[in-house]
Design an enzyme around this catalytic site. Structure first.
Site, PDB file in Angstrom:
ATOM      1  N   GLU A  57       0.843  -1.186   0.000  1.00 41.11           N
ATOM      2  CA  GLU A  57       0.000   0.000   0.000  1.00 41.11           C
ATOM      3  C   GLU A  57       0.880   1.238   0.000  1.00 41.11           C
ATOM      4  OE1 GLU A  57      -2.499   0.002   3.509  1.00 41.11           O
ATOM      5  OE2 GLU A  57      -0.894   0.764   4.753  1.00 41.11           O
TER       6      GLU A  57
ATOM      7  N   LYS B 101      -5.561  10.613   6.541  1.00 44.50           N
ATOM      8  CA  LYS B 101      -4.563   9.753   5.893  1.00 44.50           C
ATOM      9  C   LYS B 101      -5.288   8.815   4.946  1.00 44.50           C
ATOM     10  CE  LYS B 101      -0.936   6.435   7.089  1.00 44.50           C
ATOM     11  NZ  LYS B 101      -0.322   5.786   8.268  1.00 44.50           N
TER      12      LYS B 101
END
Length: 145
Positions: free
Chosen positions: A56, A68
Site C-alpha cells: 500500500e 490519511k
C-alpha cells in the site's frame, strides 16, 4: 467512533508509521516499509495473518486536517480485479480531549470482477479503530515508542 483523547494524540498514531505497532500481531504477520518515512509516497508491504502480502502507498497524509489515505498498489484486491482500493482514516476534533475517528473505503472494480465486491469488509478497519482507541485511552493519549 468517539475517543476520549485529543485529536492530535490519535493522529500521532494514525498519521505516522506507529499504527502497525498497535495492529501487529493481531491483524498482520508483518509490515515492512519499502520506501519512505511515513509521509505521502511511503510504500509498505503488509503480510496478513492469512492470505497473500500486498503493498500500500500513503497517497495522502494531511497533518492539518488529520486525514490519511492509503491505496493498494500491488497484490491484494488488485489481484482480484479491482483497479482502486483506498482506505481513509480521519481524526476529527470534538473537544480539547476528545475526537472522532472515522474510516471509509473507496474502490473501483472491473465489470468482470464485480462478484468480488462482496469480499470488501469494513470490520477490520473498525476493529483497528477500536484497538487504537483502547490503546490511547489506556496510555493517556500517548502514542507508542
Amino acid at each position: 467512533m468517539n475517543v476520549d483523547v485529543p485529536a492530535s494524540s490519535a493522529w500521532a498514531l494514525y498519521g505516522t508509521l506507529d499504527l502497525p505497532k498497535i495492529t501487529v500481531p493481531k491483524y498482520l504477520a508483518s509490515v515492512e516499509v519499502v520506501q519512505g518515512d511515513g509521509g505521502e509516497g511511503t510504500i509498505s508491504k503488509l503480510t496478513p495473518l492469512t492470505g497473500s502480502a500486498y503493498c500500500e502507498k500513503f497517497t495522502k497524509v494531511d497533518n492539518e486536517n488529520l486525514v490519511k489515505e492509503t491505496e493498494i498498489v500491488e497484490g491484494g484486491f488488485l489481484d482480484m480485479g479491482f483497479t482502486l482500493y483506498r482506505v481513509r482514516f480521519e481524526n476529527i476534533k470534538t473537544g480539547e480531549n476528545s475526537c472522532i475517528t472515522r474510516t471509509t473505503i473507496e474502490y473501483d472494480v472491473k465489470e468482470e470482477s464485480a462478484a468480488n465486491i462482496s469480499d470488501i469488509n469494513i470490520v477490520p478497519s473498525i476493529n483497528i479503530m477500536k484497538d487504537v482507541a483502547a490503546y490511547l485511552t489506556t496510555n493517556d493519549g500517548k502514542s507508542s515508542d
